[in-house]
Design a protein around this motif. Structure first.
Motif, PDB file in Angstrom:
ATOM      1  N   PRO A  21       0.842  -1.188   0.000  1.00 13.95           N
ATOM      2  CA  PRO A  21       0.000   0.000   0.000  1.00 13.95           C
ATOM      3  C   PRO A  21       0.885   1.249   0.000  1.00 13.95           C
ATOM      4  O   PRO A  21       2.042   1.195   0.420  1.00 13.95           O
ATOM      5  N   VAL A 375      -6.067  -0.554  -0.203  1.00 15.28           N
ATOM      6  CA  VAL A 375      -6.093  -1.598  -1.222  1.00 15.28           C
ATOM      7  C   VAL A 375      -5.967  -1.047  -2.634  1.00 15.28           C
ATOM      8  O   VAL A 375      -5.604  -1.780  -3.561  1.00 15.28           O
ATOM      9  N   ASP A 376      -6.287   0.251  -2.838  1.00 16.15           N
ATOM     10  CA  ASP A 376      -6.245   0.801  -4.189  1.00 16.15           C
ATOM     11  C   ASP A 376      -5.050   1.710  -4.428  1.00 16.15           C
ATOM     12  O   ASP A 376      -4.949   2.358  -5.472  1.00 16.15           O
ATOM     13  N   GLY A 377      -4.128   1.779  -3.466  1.00 17.40           N
ATOM     14  CA  GLY A 377      -2.875   2.475  -3.679  1.00 17.40           C
ATOM     15  C   GLY A 377      -2.943   3.985  -3.666  1.00 17.40           C
ATOM     16  O   GLY A 377      -2.036   4.644  -4.180  1.00 17.40           O
ATOM     17  N   CYS A 412      -0.745  -9.435   1.433  1.00 16.63           N
ATOM     18  CA  CYS A 412      -0.089  -9.727   0.162  1.00 16.63           C
ATOM     19  C   CYS A 412       0.269 -11.207   0.174  1.00 16.63           C
ATOM     20  O   CYS A 412       1.084 -11.637   0.990  1.00 16.63           O
ATOM     21  N   LYS A 418       0.516  -8.031  -7.523  1.00 16.88           N
ATOM     22  CA  LYS A 418       0.418  -6.607  -7.239  1.00 16.88           C
ATOM     23  C   LYS A 418      -0.723  -6.345  -6.274  1.00 16.88           C
ATOM     24  O   LYS A 418      -1.807  -6.877  -6.407  1.00 16.88           O
ATOM     25  N   GLY A 419      -0.472  -5.509  -5.278  1.00 16.84           N
ATOM     26  CA  GLY A 419      -1.512  -5.113  -4.347  1.00 16.84           C
ATOM     27  C   GLY A 419      -1.774  -6.146  -3.274  1.00 16.84           C
ATOM     28  O   GLY A 419      -0.955  -7.020  -3.005  1.00 16.84           O
ATOM     29  N   ASP A 437      -8.955 -10.134  -5.707  1.00 15.45           N
ATOM     30  CA  ASP A 437      -8.148  -8.934  -5.679  1.00 15.45           C
ATOM     31  C   ASP A 437      -8.831  -7.930  -4.758  1.00 15.45           C
ATOM     32  O   ASP A 437      -9.999  -7.610  -4.945  1.00 15.45           O
ATOM     33  N   ALA A 439      -8.497  -4.772  -4.404  1.00  9.34           N
ATOM     34  CA  ALA A 439      -8.774  -3.449  -4.959  1.00  9.34           C
ATOM     35  C   ALA A 439      -9.982  -3.433  -5.879  1.00  9.34           C
ATOM     36  O   ALA A 439     -10.691  -2.429  -5.962  1.00  9.34           O
TER      37      ALA A 439
END
Length: 628
Positions: A21, A375-377, A412, A418-419, A437, A439
C-alpha cells in the motif's frame, strides 16, 4: 519525499516490493513506540531477552545487553533482536538494551524480571468481577474475553484493555437476559487502572460489544471508543445518561417450550457512542450512536437479530489521521459511520448506507468481521466489509455479491502479485471460498461448495509452494494462489488462528491452547508449545484474548486467560531467531488488524506486505527507506 513500509531480511537494499500500500509515512500519524524490552525465563537457569527493531534505527544498529548494569553481550547488526542469557541472575534482575550506532551508545530501555518469574510467559493478575443474578433469578459468572492494546499513558509501552463477558452472554439469535459487560485496563505489571461497566442496557455477546483502542487525536495516548447506553458507568464512577433506565424486554409467553420470547433483548431506548480516556476510563464525549436503530423492520426482522449486528474498525481515511468507524448490520441493510476525534469533539466524517440509491448491491455483503487497508494504492484506507469494499471517502468501491461469511484474510499473498488480496469463506451454500483482488473484487480463484463454509485460514506454512497457502472448512485441500490443490485434506489443518512463533519465515498454527508447526515432509502438524492451565474464548472459535506483536522482537505473543480467570498470561517465544525485522506494529494494516481482532469472530493479524520464505537473505522487502 515518500516513505514506504518494508521489512528487512538481513542484508542490503534491493528494489521495493510492488505489493505495498502507498502510505505516506512522513505524514501518517502513528504511535511513538518504545523498545519493547521483555525478559522471560526459558528454563530454570536461562532467560530469553528480546526487543523491537524500530524504523528509526539505522541499518547498522547493533545492541548492547546489560544485566544489573553490567554488559553481558553485544548483538551485531546482522542478526535478530534476541539474546539468551544462559547465566541468568536471580529474580529481580534488570535487563537493559541499548542501541549502538556508528560506535555511539544511545539511550536504552530496561525490564525487570519479576520475582518467581514463570517459564515462558508474563503473568498479569486480574480482578475478576463478582457473580450476578438476572431478573429471572438465574446466576452467572465472568470470564476474561477479548482484549486489545493501547499506550494509554504515552510512555511507549502498551497497556491491556480487557473485556469481561458474563457466562450468560447470548448470540443475537437467542433470547435471554445477560449480565453486564465490563472493561478493565491493566498495565503489564498487573496494575488495574480502571473499570468501565457498560450497564444493563448493552447486551452481552460477540456481536454487541465491539471496542476500538487507538490514539485517535495524536496526543500519544490511546482512547477507547465503544457503544454505550443509559446506565453505563465510566472508569471514574460517572454514570452516562439515565441511571434508572431499563430497556430490557421482560419477554412474552411463547410456544413449543419457549416461555420468554424476546426476554432480555433490547429493542428500544437510547444508544450512544462514547470516547473514553484511555488512562482514566473517564467518558470524554458521548453522542447519539450512528448508525441509529430506527425501525427494526428496516434491518430484516423485529427482534433485533439483524439490527444489533455491530462491527467497528479504525482506518486512515485521509491518509494522515486515524478515524473510527462504527458499523451496523450485514445480513441485510449495512450502514457504516466514520468519526474523527480531535481531543474535544467527535465529528462525523461520512455515513455509508446500503439503503441509499445506487448502493443496493451492498446489502447483505457483510461478515462477522472486517479488514482495513489501502487496497487501491491512494495512500488512504479502504474497509473490506465482507464481500464488498467501502472507499476511504464513504462511497462504495465494489461489491462482489457473494454475500455473508464468517472469516476473511487480507494481506499480500505473493511478492509477485500486485496489491493486496482477500481469502474469504461464504455461507450461501454455493460460493464456498474465494480468493479475490482486494482493490477490484475480481475473483482470482474459487472453491465452490454446497454447504455453509464457516471458517477459512490463510498462512504461509509450506516453503515448497510460493506464497501464502489457503484452506477452508470445505476447500478439499490446501490451495495455492492459483487455486490449485497442493495438499490433500487427509489430515485437515486448523482453521482457527495463526501466529509467527518459532523465528523462521513460515507461520505457525494456533488452535485452542497449542501452537503447532506444519511438517511438510511428514504431512502433519507438530506441537511447539501448549499453554497449560489456560482457557480459550468464544466457543468453537477457540481464540485467545489477543494474538499479535505486543512486545519484544517481530514475532507474535499470545495473550490467554487461566481457567480460573485469576490472571492473563502473555506467552512469549523463547526460540532464537536470526531474522531482524522492523516491528510489524509500524505497518498500518497490521496495527489495525490488532485493533479489530476483537470484532465479532476474531481473525488473526496480517500485515500489508508479504512475509515468507520467498524473502531471501540479502533482500530488502518493504524496509522503511526514503525515496528522494
Amino acid at each position: 519525499m515518500k516513505r514506504h513500509l518494508c521489512v528487512w531480511a538481513l542484508g542490503c537494499m534491493a528494489a521495493a516490493c510492488l505489493a505495498q500500500p502507498h502510505y505516506d509515512y512522513s505524514k501518517l500519524q502513528r504511535e511513538e513506540l518504545g523498545r519493547g524490552v521483555i525478559a522471560v525465563r526459558d528454563s530454570e537457569s536461562g532467560v530469553s531477552v528480546s526487543w523491537r527493531y524500530l524504523s528509526s534505527d539505522a541499518m547498522n544498529t547493533s545492541f548492547r545487553i546489560y544485566r544489573d548494569g553490567k554488559q553481558i553481550a553485544e548483538v551485531p547488526q546482522n542478526t535478530g533482536t534476541f539474546y539468551r542469557d544462559t547465566q541468568a541472575g536471580s529474580a529481580g534482575a534488570v535487563y537493559t538494551v541499548k542501541p549502538v550506532q556508528d560506535g555511539k551508545e544511545l539511550a536504552g530501555e530496561s525490564y525487570t524480571l519479576p520475582a518467581k518469574a514463570p517459564v515462558g510467559y508474563l503473568p498479569i493478575p486480574l480482578d475478576k468481577p463478582a457473580d450476578g443474578v438476572t431478573p429471572a433469578g438465574d446466576t452467572y459468572t465472568y470470564s476474561a474475553n477479548d482484549a486489545s492494546i493501547g499506550d494509554v499513558d504515552g510512555d511507549g509501552t502498551y497497556e491491556i484493555i480487557l473485556k469481561w463477558d458474563p457466562s450468560n452472554a447470548h448470540d443475537n439469535a437467542h433470547d435471554g437476559y445477560t449480565g453486564n459487560v465490563y472493561f478493565d485496563c491493566y498495565r503489564l505489571t498487573g496494575e488495574k487502572l480502571w473499570r468501565i461497566d457498560l450497564g444493563r442496557n448493552v447486551r452481552a455477546g460477540a456481536h454487541y460489544t465491539q471496542f476500538m483502542v487507538f490514539d485517535l487525536d495524536g496526543d500519544g495516548r490511546a482512547e477507547v471508543v465503544m457503544k454505550t447506553s443509559d446506565g453505563t458507568v465510566d472508569g471514574t464512577g460517572k454514570v452516562i445518561g439515565d441511571a434508572s433506565a431499563d430497556y430490557r424486554e421482560p419477554g412474552v409467553p411463547g410456544n413449543k417450550g419457549r416461555t420468554s420470547v424476546n426476554q432480555g433483548r433490547i429493542l428500544t431506548g437510547n444508544e450512544y457512542l462514547t470516547v473514553f480516556n484511555g488512562l482514566t476510563g473517564a467518558a470524554m464525549k458521548t453522542i447519539d450512536y450512528v448508525p441509529a436503530r430506527g425501525n427494526l423492520a428496516d434491518w430484516g426482522d423485529n427482534r433485533a437479530n439483524r439490527s444489533d449486528r455491530f462491527l467497528a474498525c479504525v482506518a486512515y481515511l485521509d491518509g494522515i489521521h486515524p478515524s473510527v468507524i462504527m458499523c451496523r448490520g450485514y445480513y441485510t441493510r449495512a450502514v457504516l459511520a466514520a468519526f474523527d476525534w480531535d481531543g474535544k469533539d467527535l465529528k462525523q466524517r461520512w455515513v455509508f448506507d446500503s439503503n441509499n440509491p445506487g448502493c443496493e448491491g451492498y446489502s447483505g455483503q457483510g461478515n462477522h468481521n472486517l479488514r482495513v487497508g489501502d487496497v487501491d494504492g491512494d495512500g488512504c484506507d479502504e474497509i473490506l466489509y465482507g464481500s464488498c469494499a467501502i472507499d476511504h471517502n464513504g462511497q462504495g468501491l465494489y461489491t462482489t455479491g457473494l454475500g455473508h461469511g464468517d472469516a476473511m484474510h487480507l494481506t499480500c499473498f505473493l511478492p509477485d502479485l500486485k496489491g493486496l488480496q482477500v481469502w474469504a469463506s461464504h455461507e450461501n451454500r454455493k460460493d464456498g471460498s474465494t480468493f479475490r483482488d482486494a482493490a477490484t473484487g475480481k475473483i482470482l480463484a474459487q472453491v465452490k461448495s454446497s454447504i455453509d463454509v464457516g471458517r477459512c485460514m490463510a498462512a504461509d506454512i509450506d516453503p515448497r509452494n510460493p506464497g501464502v497457502e489457503m484452506w477452508s472448512s470445505d476447500s478439499r485441500g490446501v490451495r495455492n494462489v492459483k487455486g490449485e490443490v497442493i495438499r490433500s485434506e487427509v489430515k485437515p489443518l486448523s482453521v482457527n488462528m495463526a501466529v509467527w512463533w518459532d523465528g523462521d519465515l513460515l507461520r505457525e498454527l494456533l488452535d485452542h491452547n497449542t501452537v503447532s508447526k506444519f511438517d511438510w515432509e511428514a504431512d502433519v502438524c507438530r506441537p511447539l508449545i501448549t499453554f497449560e492451565g489456560c482457557a480459550f474464548n468464544n466457543g468453537t472459535k477457540s481464540n485467545p484474548c489477543l494474538q499479535g506483536d505486543i512486545i519484544g522482537d517481530w514475532r507474535e505473543e499470545v495473550l490467554v486467560r487461566t481457567t480460573d480467570n485469576s490472571e492473563l498470561r502473555l506467552y512469549v517465544s523463547t526460540i532464537p531467531t536470526d531474522y531482524r525485522f522492523h516491528t510489524f506494529l509500524e505497518d498500518p494494516v497490521y496495527r489495525i488488524s490488532i485493533a479489530t481482532q476483537n470484532v465479532a469472530y476474531n481473525q488473526p493479524t496480517q500485515p500489508g506486505f508479504y512475509l515468507g520464505p520467498e524473502l531471501k537473505k540479502g533482500e530488502f522487502r518493504g524496509y522503511l527507506f526514503e525515496e528522494k
